[in-house]
Design a protein around this motif. Structure first.
Motif, PDB file in Angstrom:
ATOM      1  N   ALA A 146       0.833  -1.208   0.000  1.00 28.79           N
ATOM      2  CA  ALA A 146       0.000   0.000   0.000  1.00 28.79           C
ATOM      3  C   ALA A 146       0.864   1.252   0.000  1.00 28.79           C
ATOM      4  CB  ALA A 146      -0.918   0.003   1.221  1.00 28.79           C
ATOM      5  N   PRO A 147       0.464   2.292  -0.740  1.00 28.37           N
ATOM      6  CA  PRO A 147       1.167   3.575  -0.649  1.00 28.37           C
ATOM      7  C   PRO A 147       1.095   4.127   0.775  1.00 28.37           C
ATOM      8  CG  PRO A 147      -0.326   3.537  -2.526  1.00 28.37           C
ATOM      9  CD  PRO A 147      -0.639   2.327  -1.709  1.00 28.37           C
ATOM     10  N   ALA A 148       2.056   4.924   1.159  1.00 30.15           N
ATOM     11  CA  ALA A 148       2.100   5.456   2.519  1.00 30.15           C
ATOM     12  C   ALA A 148       0.831   6.229   2.868  1.00 30.15           C
ATOM     13  CB  ALA A 148       3.329   6.353   2.688  1.00 30.15           C
ATOM     14  N   SER A 149       0.326   7.015   1.913  1.00 29.39           N
ATOM     15  CA  SER A 149      -0.869   7.822   2.190  1.00 29.39           C
ATOM     16  C   SER A 149      -2.086   6.948   2.458  1.00 29.39           C
ATOM     17  CB  SER A 149      -1.162   8.767   1.026  1.00 29.39           C
ATOM     18  OG  SER A 149      -1.374   8.042  -0.174  1.00 29.39           O
ATOM     19  N   VAL A 150      -2.208   5.843   1.734  1.00 33.10           N
ATOM     20  CA  VAL A 150      -3.325   4.915   1.946  1.00 33.10           C
ATOM     21  C   VAL A 150      -3.167   4.199   3.279  1.00 33.10           C
ATOM     22  CG1 VAL A 150      -4.435   2.818   1.080  1.00 33.10           C
ATOM     23  CG2 VAL A 150      -3.724   4.612  -0.521  1.00 33.10           C
ATOM     24  N   ALA A 151      -1.950   3.755   3.572  1.00 26.95           N
ATOM     25  CA  ALA A 151      -1.704   3.075   4.845  1.00 26.95           C
ATOM     26  C   ALA A 151      -2.025   3.996   6.016  1.00 26.95           C
ATOM     27  CB  ALA A 151      -0.248   2.621   4.916  1.00 26.95           C
ATOM     28  N   GLY A 155       0.627   0.876  18.610  1.00 26.71           N
ATOM     29  CA  GLY A 155       2.035   0.539  18.704  1.00 26.71           C
ATOM     30  C   GLY A 155       2.719   0.307  17.373  1.00 26.71           C
ATOM     31  N   ASN A 156       1.959   0.307  16.280  1.00 27.16           N
ATOM     32  CA  ASN A 156       2.549  -0.077  15.002  1.00 27.16           C
ATOM     33  C   ASN A 156       2.244   0.839  13.832  1.00 27.16           C
ATOM     34  OD1 ASN A 156       3.871  -2.962  15.265  1.00 27.16           O
ATOM     35  ND2 ASN A 156       2.028  -2.969  16.550  1.00 27.16           N
ATOM     36  N   ILE A 157       1.299   1.761  13.961  1.00 25.29           N
ATOM     37  CA  ILE A 157       0.868   2.513  12.784  1.00 25.29           C
ATOM     38  C   ILE A 157       1.997   3.378  12.222  1.00 25.29           C
ATOM     39  CG2 ILE A 157      -0.162   4.394  14.160  1.00 25.29           C
ATOM     40  CD1 ILE A 157      -2.294   4.604  11.924  1.00 25.29           C
ATOM     41  N   ARG A 158       2.776   4.003  13.077  1.00 27.96           N
ATOM     42  CA  ARG A 158       3.876   4.822  12.560  1.00 27.96           C
ATOM     43  C   ARG A 158       4.909   3.945  11.857  1.00 27.96           C
ATOM     44  NH1 ARG A 158       2.264   7.585  17.256  1.00 27.96           N
ATOM     45  NH2 ARG A 158       2.149   9.870  17.053  1.00 27.96           N
ATOM     46  N   LYS A 159       5.257   2.820  12.458  1.00 22.60           N
ATOM     47  CA  LYS A 159       6.227   1.909  11.834  1.00 22.60           C
ATOM     48  C   LYS A 159       5.707   1.379  10.507  1.00 22.60           C
ATOM     49  CE  LYS A 159       6.588  -0.763  15.489  1.00 22.60           C
ATOM     50  NZ  LYS A 159       7.021  -1.899  16.355  1.00 22.60           N
ATOM     51  N   PHE A 160       4.407   1.081  10.447  1.00 18.55           N
ATOM     52  CA  PHE A 160       3.843   0.518   9.225  1.00 18.55           C
ATOM     53  C   PHE A 160       3.819   1.545   8.099  1.00 18.55           C
ATOM     54  CE2 PHE A 160       0.009  -0.632   6.641  1.00 18.55           C
ATOM     55  CZ  PHE A 160       0.563  -1.753   6.046  1.00 18.55           C
ATOM     56  N   VAL A 161       3.427   2.774   8.404  1.00  9.74           N
ATOM     57  CA  VAL A 161       3.418   3.810   7.372  1.00  9.74           C
ATOM     58  C   VAL A 161       4.837   4.089   6.888  1.00  9.74           C
ATOM     59  CG1 VAL A 161       2.896   6.241   6.903  1.00  9.74           C
ATOM     60  CG2 VAL A 161       1.250   4.828   8.163  1.00  9.74           C
ATOM     61  N   ALA A 162       5.791   4.055   7.800  1.00 12.21           N
ATOM     62  CA  ALA A 162       7.183   4.304   7.425  1.00 12.21           C
ATOM     63  C   ALA A 162       7.765   3.179   6.577  1.00 12.21           C
ATOM     64  CB  ALA A 162       8.038   4.493   8.682  1.00 12.21           C
ATOM     65  N   LEU A 167       1.746  11.359  10.334  1.00 10.76           N
ATOM     66  CA  LEU A 167       1.386  10.464   9.236  1.00 10.76           C
ATOM     67  C   LEU A 167       1.083  11.191   7.936  1.00 10.76           C
ATOM     68  CD1 LEU A 167      -0.940   7.952  11.151  1.00 10.76           C
ATOM     69  CD2 LEU A 167       1.500   7.713  10.633  1.00 10.76           C
ATOM     70  N   GLY A 168       1.148  12.525   7.951  1.00 12.11           N
ATOM     71  CA  GLY A 168       0.889  13.284   6.733  1.00 12.11           C
ATOM     72  C   GLY A 168      -0.588  13.451   6.409  1.00 12.11           C
ATOM     73  N   ILE A 169      -1.451  13.329   7.411  1.00 18.37           N
ATOM     74  CA  ILE A 169      -2.889  13.541   7.213  1.00 18.37           C
ATOM     75  C   ILE A 169      -3.158  15.043   7.106  1.00 18.37           C
ATOM     76  CG2 ILE A 169      -5.172  13.272   8.268  1.00 18.37           C
ATOM     77  CD1 ILE A 169      -4.046  10.608   7.456  1.00 18.37           C
ATOM     78  N   PRO A 170      -4.002  15.502   6.181  1.00 20.10           N
ATOM     79  CA  PRO A 170      -4.328  16.928   6.107  1.00 20.10           C
ATOM     80  C   PRO A 170      -4.836  17.459   7.443  1.00 20.10           C
ATOM     81  CG  PRO A 170      -5.124  15.789   4.163  1.00 20.10           C
ATOM     82  CD  PRO A 170      -4.642  14.724   5.103  1.00 20.10           C
ATOM     83  N   ALA A 171      -4.525  18.711   7.714  1.00 19.59           N
ATOM     84  CA  ALA A 171      -4.807  19.274   9.033  1.00 19.59           C
ATOM     85  C   ALA A 171      -6.231  19.762   9.206  1.00 19.59           C
ATOM     86  CB  ALA A 171      -3.837  20.423   9.315  1.00 19.59           C
ATOM     87  N   CYS A 172      -6.938  20.064   8.110  1.00 22.75           N
ATOM     88  CA  CYS A 172      -8.268  20.650   8.256  1.00 22.75           C
ATOM     89  C   CYS A 172      -9.122  20.326   7.035  1.00 22.75           C
ATOM     90  CB  CYS A 172      -8.168  22.161   8.457  1.00 22.75           C
ATOM     91  SG  CYS A 172      -7.365  23.032   7.098  1.00 22.75           S
ATOM     92  N   LEU A 173     -10.413  20.576   7.158  1.00 24.23           N
ATOM     93  CA  LEU A 173     -11.353  20.264   6.073  1.00 24.23           C
ATOM     94  C   LEU A 173     -11.072  21.080   4.818  1.00 24.23           C
ATOM     95  CD1 LEU A 173     -14.709  19.923   8.062  1.00 24.23           C
ATOM     96  CD2 LEU A 173     -13.338  18.076   7.066  1.00 24.23           C
ATOM     97  N   ALA A 174     -10.661  22.320   4.990  1.00 21.63           N
ATOM     98  CA  ALA A 174     -10.364  23.150   3.819  1.00 21.63           C
ATOM     99  C   ALA A 174      -9.247  22.531   2.985  1.00 21.63           C
ATOM    100  CB  ALA A 174      -9.980  24.559   4.259  1.00 21.63           C
TER     101      ALA A 174
END
Length: 383
Positions: free
Chosen positions: A183-188, A225-232, A332-339
């Motif tokens: 999976a791409p990092a953004s999807v993960a 315990g794993n989401i950061r490691k998995f995205v990386a 994780l690079g998630i957008p910060a706001c709805l805009a």
């Protein structure tokens, strides 16, 4: 303690290479004519080919529908159901994230009982079990492989309709961590936070019960315990296994109660602005946890420990969890706001009305009015 019940109807099979068991499941179901429902993205990266080879190697009749889109529509369901019936299929393999699984559940209903999926909107409207459905998740996110819900976009209303009932549950869930390792990092990231939200909302809502809470806690432990490691590093097998199991456990948790304002409010965001479900949830998450902090109890501290790995301690206050969730999104690079994901303020009044139609609002930890929802959308609009 109030009365409650729980059910896990699926035969769940977990392990590296579990995908190879597909012919065994179809044989057990008495089906030799199967439809694969997936999307072009998974075809492009070779995941669909893996299923094709297994099915063809077992000399089974085979049809496929690969035009599933994010936030799938009633039109897609109608097209796929017509193809399913024309091919004489007797079982479905849903390969992908929540969208192919939602389509597969809806196709199972329409192909067997007729009409359109909108005829079955709500709880308990499906008259009987659908054909055998084998759910094969390729993301650690939705938990749809173990849930009793399908969410389909009605384009005429800009509205996400839900069909709920055990009749549409997958018969088998094939949990193969190899499938999420490309999976791409953004999807993960987006899918992983979606799974975390499933666990958290089911854990703190007013319908929480010991079974759902236990599943939610294990899910938060595995994901936190794993989401950061998995995205990386998505090819980390230990992280992939933890995320896959955590997602499924979170799905089991909310399948046995409900969620909360985050999911109620994310569905209109996706319906109006075509924002991916996981992204919409993640963007709304910190703001709604701040809103719910007024009703917080020791569960906020427990969640904090699962996602940070730190002791909450005697100085813990609910805002510490909210800040940690915002930091997780940022990491994780998630957008910060709805805009940032294209939402505009002019649609907020209608989105608020639609969000209030969700049963998830009724179990949110803090009583929520339509004015509250409007205010929350506005608060989440900008950084």
């Amino acid at each position: 303690m109030k009365d409650f019940g729980f059910i896990i109807p699926q035969n769940c099979q977990f392990g590296m290479g579990a995908l190879k068991k597909l012919p065994d499941f179809l044989k057990a179901a008495g089906s030799d004519n199967v439809m694969l429902i997936s999307d072009r993205g998974l075809e492009a990266i070779g995941v669909v080919d893996k299923v094709r080879e297994i099915i063809k190697g077992a000399n089974l009749k085979y049809s496929e529908y690969l035009d599933v889109l994010p936030n799938p529509t009633t039109t897609i369901v109608d097209e796929c159901a017509a193809q399913y019936k024309a091919a004489g299929c007797t079982a479905i393999i849903a390969l992908g994230g929540g969208s192919p699984m939602d389509v597969a559940k809806a196709v199972g209903v329409v192909a067997k009982f007729g009409g359109t999926i909108g005829d079955y909107e709500g709880v308990g409207k499906v008259p009987g079990p659908i054909d055998t459905l084998i759910a094969v998740p390729t993301t650690a996110g939705t938990g749809s492989e173990v849930t009793v819900a399908a969410v389909i976009t009605d384009e005429a209303r800009n509205y996400k309709l839900s069909v709920l009932g055990p009749e549409i549950s997958p018969t088998y869930a094939v949990l193969d961590p190899e499938l999420i390792m490309t999976a791409p990092a953004s999807v993960a990231a987006a899918c992983g936070v979606d799974a975390l939200i499933h666990a958290m909302e089911s854990y703190i809502n007013t319908d929480a019960n010991p079974f759902a809470m236990a599943m939610g806690e294990k899910a938060m432990e595995l994901i936190g315990g794993n989401i950061r490691k998995f995205v990386a590093r998505r090819n980390d097998p230990d992280a992939a296994c933890a995320m896959m199991l955590g997602s499924t456990f979170a799905g089991i948790a909310f399948a046995n109660n409900r969620l909360g304002d985050i999911h109620a409010m994310s569905h209109p965001v996706s319906a109006f602005f075509h924002v991916a479900h996981g992204v919409a949830n993640a963007v709304l998450m910190p703001t709604i946890f701040e809103f719910n902090a007024l009703a917080a109890d020791e569960r906020y501290a427990n969640i904090y420990q699962y996602i940070t790995g730190k002791e909450a301690g005697p100085d813990f206050v609910p805002q510490m969890l909210c800040d940690a969730l915002r930091q997780l999104n940022n990491d994780l690079g998630i957008p910060a706001c709805l805009a940032d994901v294209g939402v505009t303020e002019d649609k907020i009044p209608q989105m608020a009305v639609d969000a209030m139609k969700s049963g998830n609002v009724m179990v949110n930890p803090r009583i929520t009015t339509v004015k509250d929802v409007e205010a929350l959308y506005h608060k989440a609009m900008y950084k």
